[in-house]
Motif scaffolding. Structure first.
Motif, PDB file in Angstrom:
ATOM      1  N   ASP A  27       0.851  -1.190   0.000  1.00 56.79           N
ATOM      2  CA  ASP A  27       0.000   0.000   0.000  1.00 56.79           C
ATOM      3  C   ASP A  27       0.890   1.245   0.000  1.00 56.79           C
ATOM      4  OD1 ASP A  27      -1.858   1.946   0.328  1.00 56.79           O
ATOM      5  OD2 ASP A  27      -2.504   1.336   2.329  1.00 56.79           O
ATOM      6  N   LEU A  28       0.883   1.984  -1.097  1.00 60.14           N
ATOM      7  CA  LEU A  28       1.732   3.164  -1.237  1.00 60.14           C
ATOM      8  C   LEU A  28       0.882   4.428  -1.314  1.00 60.14           C
ATOM      9  CD1 LEU A  28       4.321   1.945  -3.889  1.00 60.14           C
ATOM     10  CD2 LEU A  28       4.603   2.034  -1.416  1.00 60.14           C
ATOM     11  N   ARG A  29       1.498   5.538  -1.007  1.00 57.86           N
ATOM     12  CA  ARG A  29       0.845   6.842  -1.150  1.00 57.86           C
ATOM     13  C   ARG A  29       1.717   7.700  -2.057  1.00 57.86           C
ATOM     14  NH1 ARG A  29      -2.946   7.661   3.174  1.00 57.86           N
ATOM     15  NH2 ARG A  29      -2.938   5.836   4.517  1.00 57.86           N
ATOM     16  N   LEU A  30       1.113   8.236  -3.084  1.00 54.13           N
ATOM     17  CA  LEU A  30       1.831   9.069  -4.035  1.00 54.13           C
ATOM     18  C   LEU A  30       1.258  10.476  -4.027  1.00 54.13           C
ATOM     19  CD1 LEU A  30       2.138   6.654  -7.094  1.00 54.13           C
ATOM     20  CD2 LEU A  30       3.861   7.155  -5.363  1.00 54.13           C
ATOM     21  N   THR A  31       2.103  11.419  -4.386  1.00 59.01           N
ATOM     22  CA  THR A  31       1.683  12.813  -4.485  1.00 59.01           C
ATOM     23  C   THR A  31       1.570  13.186  -5.957  1.00 59.01           C
ATOM     24  OG1 THR A  31       2.847  13.339  -2.429  1.00 59.01           O
ATOM     25  CG2 THR A  31       2.232  15.188  -3.855  1.00 59.01           C
ATOM     26  N   LEU A  32       0.419  13.683  -6.361  1.00 58.21           N
ATOM     27  CA  LEU A  32       0.220  14.076  -7.751  1.00 58.21           C
ATOM     28  C   LEU A  32       1.037  15.328  -8.070  1.00 58.21           C
ATOM     29  CD1 LEU A  32      -3.638  13.653  -8.159  1.00 58.21           C
ATOM     30  CD2 LEU A  32      -1.843  12.044  -8.772  1.00 58.21           C
ATOM     31  N   GLY A  33       1.511  15.400  -9.312  1.00 52.65           N
ATOM     32  CA  GLY A  33       2.202  16.601  -9.753  1.00 52.65           C
ATOM     33  C   GLY A  33       1.224  17.744  -9.954  1.00 52.65           C
ATOM     34  N   GLU A  34       1.632  18.939  -9.580  1.00 57.80           N
ATOM     35  CA  GLU A  34       0.810  20.124  -9.791  1.00 57.80           C
ATOM     36  C   GLU A  34       0.730  20.449 -11.286  1.00 57.80           C
ATOM     37  OE1 GLU A  34      -1.085  21.843  -8.101  1.00 57.80           O
ATOM     38  OE2 GLU A  34      -0.483  22.040  -6.006  1.00 57.80           O
ATOM     39  N   ALA A  35      -0.349  21.122 -11.670  1.00 54.97           N
ATOM     40  CA  ALA A  35      -0.490  21.540 -13.066  1.00 54.97           C
ATOM     41  C   ALA A  35       0.660  22.455 -13.472  1.00 54.97           C
ATOM     42  CB  ALA A  35      -1.829  22.249 -13.266  1.00 54.97           C
ATOM     43  N   ARG A  38       3.723  20.308 -14.171  1.00 57.16           N
ATOM     44  CA  ARG A  38       3.599  19.618 -15.450  1.00 57.16           C
ATOM     45  C   ARG A  38       3.804  20.578 -16.612  1.00 57.16           C
ATOM     46  NH1 ARG A  38      -1.247  15.341 -15.652  1.00 57.16           N
ATOM     47  NH2 ARG A  38      -0.140  14.995 -17.599  1.00 57.16           N
ATOM     48  N   ALA A  39       3.262  21.793 -16.493  1.00 57.86           N
ATOM     49  CA  ALA A  39       3.450  22.791 -17.550  1.00 57.86           C
ATOM     50  C   ALA A  39       4.922  23.164 -17.688  1.00 57.86           C
ATOM     51  CB  ALA A  39       2.612  24.033 -17.245  1.00 57.86           C
ATOM     52  N   ALA A  40       5.603  23.338 -16.553  1.00 59.74           N
ATOM     53  CA  ALA A  40       7.036  23.670 -16.596  1.00 59.74           C
ATOM     54  C   ALA A  40       7.831  22.532 -17.230  1.00 59.74           C
ATOM     55  CB  ALA A  40       7.540  23.956 -15.184  1.00 59.74           C
ATOM     56  N   ALA A  41       7.479  21.281 -16.889  1.00 61.54           N
ATOM     57  CA  ALA A  41       8.168  20.131 -17.484  1.00 61.54           C
ATOM     58  C   ALA A  41       7.965  20.092 -18.994  1.00 61.54           C
ATOM     59  CB  ALA A  41       7.666  18.840 -16.842  1.00 61.54           C
ATOM     60  N   ARG A  97      11.310   4.351 -21.034  1.00 65.52           N
ATOM     61  CA  ARG A  97      12.468   3.985 -20.232  1.00 65.52           C
ATOM     62  C   ARG A  97      12.036   3.677 -18.790  1.00 65.52           C
ATOM     63  NH1 ARG A  97      17.451   5.312 -22.110  1.00 65.52           N
ATOM     64  NH2 ARG A  97      18.176   5.896 -20.019  1.00 65.52           N
ATOM     65  N   PRO A  98      12.898   2.980 -18.021  1.00 67.80           N
ATOM     66  CA  PRO A  98      12.518   2.620 -16.640  1.00 67.80           C
ATOM     67  C   PRO A  98      12.118   3.806 -15.770  1.00 67.80           C
ATOM     68  CG  PRO A  98      14.461   1.385 -17.318  1.00 67.80           C
ATOM     69  CD  PRO A  98      14.181   2.372 -18.416  1.00 67.80           C
ATOM     70  N   SER A  99      12.673   4.989 -16.057  1.00 66.27           N
ATOM     71  CA  SER A  99      12.326   6.172 -15.258  1.00 66.27           C
ATOM     72  C   SER A  99      10.918   6.672 -15.546  1.00 66.27           C
ATOM     73  CB  SER A  99      13.322   7.299 -15.521  1.00 66.27           C
ATOM     74  OG  SER A  99      13.276   7.703 -16.887  1.00 66.27           O
ATOM     75  N   ASN A 100      10.336   6.270 -16.715  1.00 66.22           N
ATOM     76  CA  ASN A 100       8.992   6.721 -17.111  1.00 66.22           C
ATOM     77  C   ASN A 100       8.861   8.231 -17.069  1.00 66.22           C
ATOM     78  OD1 ASN A 100       7.898   3.922 -15.253  1.00 66.22           O
ATOM     79  ND2 ASN A 100       7.955   4.012 -17.466  1.00 66.22           N
ATOM     80  N   ALA A 101       9.906   8.930 -17.517  1.00 66.14           N
ATOM     81  CA  ALA A 101       9.899  10.391 -17.444  1.00 66.14           C
ATOM     82  C   ALA A 101      10.777  10.976 -18.541  1.00 66.14           C
ATOM     83  CB  ALA A 101      10.392  10.866 -16.075  1.00 66.14           C
ATOM     84  N   THR A 102      10.325  12.091 -19.109  1.00 66.37           N
ATOM     85  CA  THR A 102      11.140  12.854 -20.043  1.00 66.37           C
ATOM     86  C   THR A 102      12.154  13.685 -19.252  1.00 66.37           C
ATOM     87  OG1 THR A 102       9.596  14.702 -19.943  1.00 66.37           O
ATOM     88  CG2 THR A 102       9.193  13.031 -21.650  1.00 66.37           C
ATOM     89  N   PRO A 103      13.152  14.275 -19.923  1.00 66.67           N
ATOM     90  CA  PRO A 103      14.089  15.146 -19.192  1.00 66.67           C
ATOM     91  C   PRO A 103      13.386  16.259 -18.423  1.00 66.67           C
ATOM     92  CG  PRO A 103      14.974  14.621 -21.351  1.00 66.67           C
ATOM     93  CD  PRO A 103      13.588  14.057 -21.314  1.00 66.67           C
ATOM     94  N   GLY A 104      12.341  16.847 -19.013  1.00 67.72           N
ATOM     95  CA  GLY A 104      11.614  17.901 -18.325  1.00 67.72           C
ATOM     96  C   GLY A 104      10.956  17.395 -17.052  1.00 67.72           C
ATOM     97  N   LYS A 105      10.335  16.232 -17.123  1.00 65.17           N
ATOM     98  CA  LYS A 105       9.694  15.669 -15.931  1.00 65.17           C
ATOM     99  C   LYS A 105      10.733  15.334 -14.867  1.00 65.17           C
ATOM    100  CE  LYS A 105       5.487  13.676 -17.972  1.00 65.17           C
ATOM    101  NZ  LYS A 105       5.694  14.039 -19.381  1.00 65.17           N
ATOM    102  N   ARG A 106      11.871  14.801 -15.287  1.00 63.90           N
ATOM    103  CA  ARG A 106      12.906  14.457 -14.302  1.00 63.90           C
ATOM    104  C   ARG A 106      13.407  15.708 -13.584  1.00 63.90           C
ATOM    105  NH1 ARG A 106      15.274   9.327 -14.716  1.00 63.90           N
ATOM    106  NH2 ARG A 106      17.207  10.126 -13.851  1.00 63.90           N
ATOM    107  N   LEU A 107      13.577  16.789 -14.332  1.00 57.75           N
ATOM    108  CA  LEU A 107      14.040  18.030 -13.709  1.00 57.75           C
ATOM    109  C   LEU A 107      13.018  18.576 -12.720  1.00 57.75           C
ATOM    110  CD1 LEU A 107      15.728  19.862 -16.728  1.00 57.75           C
ATOM    111  CD2 LEU A 107      16.863  18.951 -14.692  1.00 57.75           C
ATOM    112  N   MET A 108      11.753  18.339 -12.992  1.00 55.69           N
ATOM    113  CA  MET A 108      10.691  18.810 -12.105  1.00 55.69           C
ATOM    114  C   MET A 108      10.307  17.770 -11.041  1.00 55.69           C
ATOM    115  SD  MET A 108      10.235  21.852 -13.062  1.00 55.69           S
ATOM    116  CE  MET A 108       8.886  22.167 -11.932  1.00 55.69           C
ATOM    117  N   GLY A 109      11.016  16.639 -11.026  1.00 55.80           N
ATOM    118  CA  GLY A 109      10.729  15.611 -10.028  1.00 55.80           C
ATOM    119  C   GLY A 109       9.426  14.886 -10.268  1.00 55.80           C
TER     120      GLY A 109
END
Length: 290
Positions: A27-35, A38-41, A97-109
């Protein structure tokens, strides 16, 4: 970490916190990314794409530097093909990719995750990114096409269309794009990857019981990451459940010990086992990887 466990649907909680049960039964708890995040990414990714196109444009101009007219078709083909590949596959390739994130998403966490807690499949990634073509790129292309190709009304309609989809995440609690709705995905904050101090510095003598190679082969990198998350959250009920699953899985007959201590010992042993194999080029991605 049962092989037969099925993902449980995510449950809504106040704010940006969402909980769901992974296929491993955790059972995990995740925090959604803010709009805004996501726009910055997305803007960062667009800047990267533009930078790549600028570099390709310079390369094409270099091909034409000698003034040879015969090179013009080849330069145009190279530029148009590069633009098509970037526009169509930039987001998909990185999110596969295993990270499931583009460079923009990775920079924004941020990263993309399946809303049911299961494995993020290629079909979901293709679906969410195919919708981006309809949501953004196609209307923008219409808008900049010019009056010679489309009327001003069509260009304005394309701009309104893009605006509706751009602001769509602001009008639902889970900050979902239309592509996320269709693909069953959402964008979540990456947990802090720093190891707990006692996990990173625990000496061998303090690791507790020893595990056989066969017991350590029961899990892979993915399960190691899940176990690290469980230890970081330090919730008694989850620690107990996961410890019981691992004991059953590896047929543990050793000494009885506290659930947290057992999990830390197993985490440390599994991590060393996987890192040792990685030195020889062997990467066990998960428990299903032979």
């Amino acid at each position: 970490m049962s092989a037969t466990a099925k993902p449980a649907p995510a449950a809504r909680e106040p704010g940006r916190i969402r909980r769901f049960v992974t296929p491993e039964g955790v059972d995990l708890r995740l925090t959604l990314g803010e709009a805004s995040e996501r726009a910055a990414a997305f803007l960062i990714d667009l800047l990267i794409m533009v930078a790549i196109l600028v570099a390709i444009t310079i390369l094409c101009w270099a091909m034409l530097a000698g003034g040879r007219h015969a090179d013009l078709p080849l330069a145009a083909i190279v530029w148009l093909l590069s633009f098509f590949l970037l526009r169509s596959f930039y987001f998909t390739v990185f999110e596969l990719r295993p990270s499931n994130a583009t460079p923009g998403k990775r920079l924004m966490g941020l990263r993309v995750a399946a809303r049911d807690g299961g494995r993020l499949g290629a079909d979901a990634i293709f679906a969410r990114n195919l919708m981006r073509e309809i949501e953004i790129f196609l209307p923008i292309t219409m808008f900049f096409a010019g009056d010679d190709q489309v009327s001003g009304w069509i260009a304005a309609a394309g701009l309104v269309w893009t605006g509706i989809f751009l602001f769509f995440p602001l009008f639902n609690k889970d900050r979902l794009r239309v592509g996320d709705l269709l693909a069953g995905t959402w964008v979540v904050k990456l947990p802090r990857r720093a190891l707990l101090a006692d996990l990173a510095t625990m000496p061998v003598a303090a690791a507790g019981p020893s595990f056989t190679t066969e017991q350590l082969r029961a899990y892979g990198v993915k399960e190691l990451q899940v176990l690290e998350t469980v230890l970081r959250q330090d919730r008694a009920a989850t620690l107990r459940e996961v410890a019981e699953r691992i004991r059953r899985k590896i047929d543990w007959q050793g000494e009885a010990m506290d659930d947290a201590a057992f999990l830390r010992a197993y985490y440390l042993a599994l991590r060393r086992e996987l890192e040792g194999k990685l030195l020889f080029g062997k990467r066990r991605r998960d428990k299903h990887d032979s």
